[in-house]
Design a protein around this motif. Sequence first.
Motif, PDB file in Angstrom:
ATOM      1  N   LEU A  97       0.828  -1.209   0.000  1.00  0.00           N
ATOM      2  CA  LEU A  97       0.000   0.000   0.000  1.00  0.00           C
ATOM      3  C   LEU A  97       0.863   1.262   0.000  1.00  0.00           C
ATOM      4  O   LEU A  97       2.013   1.247   0.438  1.00  0.00           O
ATOM      5  N   GLY A  98       0.282   2.341  -0.486  1.00  0.00           N
ATOM      6  CA  GLY A  98       0.973   3.631  -0.498  1.00  0.00           C
ATOM      7  C   GLY A  98       1.394   4.007  -1.901  1.00  0.00           C
ATOM      8  O   GLY A  98       0.939   3.426  -2.881  1.00  0.00           O
ATOM      9  N   LEU A  99       2.278   5.020  -2.003  1.00  0.00           N
ATOM     10  CA  LEU A  99       2.789   5.452  -3.301  1.00  0.00           C
ATOM     11  C   LEU A  99       4.227   4.959  -3.447  1.00  0.00           C
ATOM     12  O   LEU A  99       5.005   5.013  -2.482  1.00  0.00           O
ATOM     13  N   ALA A 100       4.573   4.520  -4.660  1.00  0.00           N
ATOM     14  CA  ALA A 100       5.907   3.954  -4.886  1.00  0.00           C
ATOM     15  C   ALA A 100       6.996   4.957  -4.497  1.00  0.00           C
ATOM     16  O   ALA A 100       8.030   4.586  -3.946  1.00  0.00           O
ATOM     17  N   GLU A 101       6.735   6.275  -4.764  1.00  0.00           N
ATOM     18  CA  GLU A 101       7.772   7.286  -4.542  1.00  0.00           C
ATOM     19  C   GLU A 101       7.790   7.820  -3.102  1.00  0.00           C
ATOM     20  O   GLU A 101       8.613   8.660  -2.758  1.00  0.00           O
ATOM     21  N   GLU A 102       6.867   7.353  -2.265  1.00  0.00           N
ATOM     22  CA  GLU A 102       6.788   7.858  -0.876  1.00  0.00           C
ATOM     23  C   GLU A 102       6.684   6.681   0.087  1.00  0.00           C
ATOM     24  O   GLU A 102       5.654   6.474   0.715  1.00  0.00           O
TER      25      GLU A 102
END
Length: 265
Positions: free
Chosen positions: A237-242
């Motif tokens: 889960l989440g954003l790849a860059e964050e």
Amino acid sequence: MNEAFFRLGIFLILFALLGLAETFYPRRPLRVGKSQRWGSNLGLLVIDVLAQRLTLGAIVFAAALLAEKEGWGLFHLLDWPFAIEALITLLVLDAAIYLQHVATHKVPLLWRLHRVHHTDLDVDLSTGFRFHPVEILLSALYKAGIVLALGADPMIVLIYEAALSAFSLFTHANLAIPPRWDRHLRYLICTPDMHRRHHSIDQPETDSNYGNILSLWDRLGRSYFEAPRLGQDGVVLGLAEEQDAARLALGQLLLLPFTAGRQPR
Ligand SMILES: [Zn+2]
Ligand SMILES: [Zn+2]
């Protein structure tokens, strides 16, 4: 009854019930855990509530009261039975929220704000109020415009607003709902397992299951998908860059939409 107390009461009751439920029946183990994330998410909740009350007030409800007082909006021209107008109001508002959510993913400026919601590295109850205050204010203005155009009844608007907050908590809860129940519920409403796919790190998966209350809009919009490719337990889960939890404290989240060098997708 006071509008703010009604909404706060519903929110607190559901918060307590779902909080207990996801503690005793968790769907997946949390990666980062609550202590590190809940500070940011609760901080955003307080800022969002204050931002609304101090600037726009309860603008969506106020728009309904204004339309009623002045006789503005479609329903004042049509004068249809109350039950029909109530049903149309609920459907139109829910479809509008679906479209708003799609727009926050497709329009780069809106995505800058909405990506704050998607930076959560776990998804649980508290993700349901992890929104940037500017996104909350824009959404309130958008809903108020729709309410004015419809001439929607204030009580129905209040019910929809309360349901919207309630469903935001429910669809983000890290709650193990028996698969058979989940399958049946999905015919009508969005469930936590359905919404979890929307928080996948994999962007094509993020671009799905945008609904908040009714699952109908995702089915009509062909954005409905059953489950993440890696399954409910495997999806990251989440954003790849964050992916660094240490960079996602409250202050950083508030600045995230304006941070130079981080381009929206
Ligand atoms: Zn989203
Ligand atoms: Zn979400």
